[in-house]
Write a protein that holds these residues in place. Structure first.
Motif, PDB file in Angstrom:
ATOM      1  N   THR A 190      40.486  10.433 -28.228  1.00 41.47           N
ATOM      2  CA  THR A 190      39.112  10.669 -28.664  1.00 41.47           C
ATOM      3  C   THR A 190      39.071  11.134 -30.107  1.00 41.47           C
ATOM      4  O   THR A 190      38.162  10.752 -30.860  1.00 41.47           O
ATOM      5  CB  THR A 190      38.429  11.697 -27.752  1.00 41.47           C
ATOM      6  OG1 THR A 190      38.538  11.278 -26.381  1.00 41.47           O
ATOM      7  CG2 THR A 190      36.952  11.835 -28.104  1.00 41.47           C
ATOM      8  N   SER A 341      31.597   1.273 -27.449  1.00 48.24           N
ATOM      9  CA  SER A 341      31.108   1.728 -26.147  1.00 48.24           C
ATOM     10  C   SER A 341      31.002   0.568 -25.168  1.00 48.24           C
ATOM     11  O   SER A 341      31.371   0.696 -23.991  1.00 48.24           O
ATOM     12  CB  SER A 341      29.737   2.401 -26.312  1.00 48.24           C
ATOM     13  OG  SER A 341      29.804   3.521 -27.152  1.00 48.24           O
ATOM     14  N   LEU A 344      34.514  -0.579 -24.110  1.00 49.86           N
ATOM     15  CA  LEU A 344      35.115   0.442 -23.255  1.00 49.86           C
ATOM     16  C   LEU A 344      34.529   0.372 -21.854  1.00 49.86           C
ATOM     17  O   LEU A 344      35.264   0.423 -20.850  1.00 49.86           O
ATOM     18  CB  LEU A 344      34.879   1.833 -23.859  1.00 49.86           C
ATOM     19  CG  LEU A 344      35.460   3.015 -23.082  1.00 49.86           C
ATOM     20  CD1 LEU A 344      36.979   2.969 -23.074  1.00 49.86           C
ATOM     21  CD2 LEU A 344      34.982   4.343 -23.679  1.00 49.86           C
ATOM     22  N   LEU A 362      36.424   6.974 -19.301  1.00 49.16           N
ATOM     23  CA  LEU A 362      35.228   6.869 -20.131  1.00 49.16           C
ATOM     24  C   LEU A 362      35.034   8.063 -21.066  1.00 49.16           C
ATOM     25  O   LEU A 362      34.118   8.057 -21.888  1.00 49.16           O
ATOM     26  CB  LEU A 362      33.981   6.721 -19.250  1.00 49.16           C
ATOM     27  CG  LEU A 362      33.757   5.350 -18.616  1.00 49.16           C
ATOM     28  CD1 LEU A 362      32.520   5.387 -17.730  1.00 49.16           C
ATOM     29  CD2 LEU A 362      33.597   4.273 -19.682  1.00 49.16           C
ATOM     30  N   GLY A 365      34.248   7.697 -24.739  1.00 44.91           N
ATOM     31  CA  GLY A 365      33.016   6.999 -25.093  1.00 44.91           C
ATOM     32  C   GLY A 365      31.883   7.945 -25.449  1.00 44.91           C
ATOM     33  O   GLY A 365      30.762   7.819 -24.934  1.00 44.91           O
TER      34      GLY A 365
END
Length: 410
Positions: A190, A341, A344, A362, A365
């Motif tokens: 991330t 997004s 993903l 997720l 995201g």
């Protein structure tokens, strides 16, 4: 061309623009020099400090609830956070390396795990004489703050400082946010994703491509970030002005997929077959079927009278993510955020592999949270605080349940 608001620079008129620098002044002192990197970084850190403090508060609450819960059940906090499930896979890769053969056993080939995180663990272990698990956990916790900072930077640039603070706080309040402070790769991935997207938004193409390449060495879904960076950079090439070729954008587009492609190619060479990486994924039951398996699992769960709480939370997260993506498209988010997004979501929802880790998959995201963050930023303070506190408490409860009541990995 950078996305988001940029300050306008007035063009000096002939009457106000100086024709030369006075002889008594050097060119360096004639104009205000740009601040050096440490000063800029310190100023940016001060600007982001409310977001980082809010993120730290949310995660400390979650960690304390988990620790007290684990102590009550006589479970080892350290083992669960630093050495359990995927943590153990990464630590063994850091210590012993990768498998040399494909094999036939399901869920057993460590070539399914990408190399950057275990390489960082190995490097950290060489520098600091600490247990390998401690090094891995320190990397994850440190990267979680870098991720929160990058998430704030994206939200701040697009919608203002308050939205950035709320966005970082929401990311720290996800139902499975406890994973951010475990020996997993979500925090590292991330952080790389957030700063790569911020680099795209500000037109720093080489940085964006480099960070995307590193993300491609961290998780399989790095291919979604690489596509977002490369596509946006290539579209920039079409807008080139006469006599100016955006070489940096081209370099960013070429750099972005190199990490993911390099690892997939290396696995193929190691196993002696071009589809080696995909063969490994099949042994982990990970194949893309367009979402048929996901919908079937959701239907089965909804048909059960009392489905397991953790799986119910995963299902709710997947449905909420799909709805938030629709809102993101309606809000006309910048293209790189929508591409990342969307891809993903397509990868996570379209796989027929194991269902329970989908909410964790997720987690990077964060652009999906932007519609909620913007709405809370525009709401009255007491409403925003109430929602964020409720989210933090819920996250703490689900974090404890995830590692102490749910019988499988997060």
């Amino acid at each position: 061309m950078p996305y988001g608001p940029t300050p306008e620079t007035p063009t000096p008129s002939a009457s106000t623009a100086p024709s030369r620098v006075p002889a008594s002044r050097s060119p360096r002192t004639a104009a205000h020099p740009s601040p050096r990197f440490p000063a800029r970084a310190a100023r940016a850190l001060r600007h982001a400090s409310p977001a980082l403090l809010a993120y730290a508060a949310v995660r400390v609450i979650g960690a304390l609830v988990f620790a007290l819960w684990a102590r009550r059940e006589h479970r080892g906090v350290w083992h669960l956070l630093a050495e359990s499930w995927d943590c153990d896979w990464y630590l063994k890769i850091a210590g012993n390396g990768y498998a040399h053969t494909l094999g036939t056993q399901f869920d057993a080939n460590n070539l399914a795990f990408f190399p950057l995180y275990p390489l960082l663990v190995r490097a950290g272990e060489a520098v600091a004489p600490e247990p390998r698990g401690a090094v891995g956990l320190a990397i994850s916790v440190g990267c979680s703050f870098l991720a929160a900072w990058g998430i704030f930077a994206v939200g701040d640039r697009l919608y203002g400082r308050r939205a950035g603070i709320v966005l970082a706080t929401l990311w720290g309040s996800l139902p499975v946010a406890l994973v951010q402070w475990m020996g997993y790769t979500e925090s590292l991935f991330t952080a790389l994703t957030a700063w790569a997207l911020y680099a795209v938004l500000t037109g720093r193409w080489v940085w964006a491509g480099t960070l995307a390449a590193l993300a491609g060495l961290t998780r399989p879904t790095g291919v979604a970030l690489a596509a977002a960076v490369s596509l946006t950079a290539l579209l920039t090439l079409r807008r080139r002005t006469a006599g100016h070729f955006p070489l940096r954008a081209l370099l960013g587009a070429l750099l972005a997929p190199l990490g993911w492609l390099a690892y997939v190619a290396w696995v193929g060479l190691r196993l002696g077959r071009w589809d080696g990486y995909f063969a490994v994924q099949k042994l982990w039951h990970n194949e893309w079927d367009g979402g048929v398996g996901t919908l079937r699992t959701m239907y089965d769960l909804l048909s059960v009278t009392r489905p397991q709480l953790f799986l119910t939370m995963v299902t709710a997260t997947l449905l909420a993510a799909a709805a938030l993506f629709v809102l993101s498209v309606g809000d006309r988010q910048p293209l790189p955020l929508l591409v990342f997004s969307g891809l993903l979501l397509a990868i996570v929802l379209g796989s027929k592999g194991v269902y329970f880790p989908r909410a964790r998959f997720l987690m990077p995201g964060f652009p999906l949270l932007l519609p909620v963050a913007v709405a809370l930023a525009r709401a009255r303070t007491h409403v925003a605080v109430t929602v964020l506190v409720s989210a933090a408490v819920t996250s703490a409860a689900f974090g404890g349940h995830m590692l102490l009541a749910w019988l499988g990995p997060p």
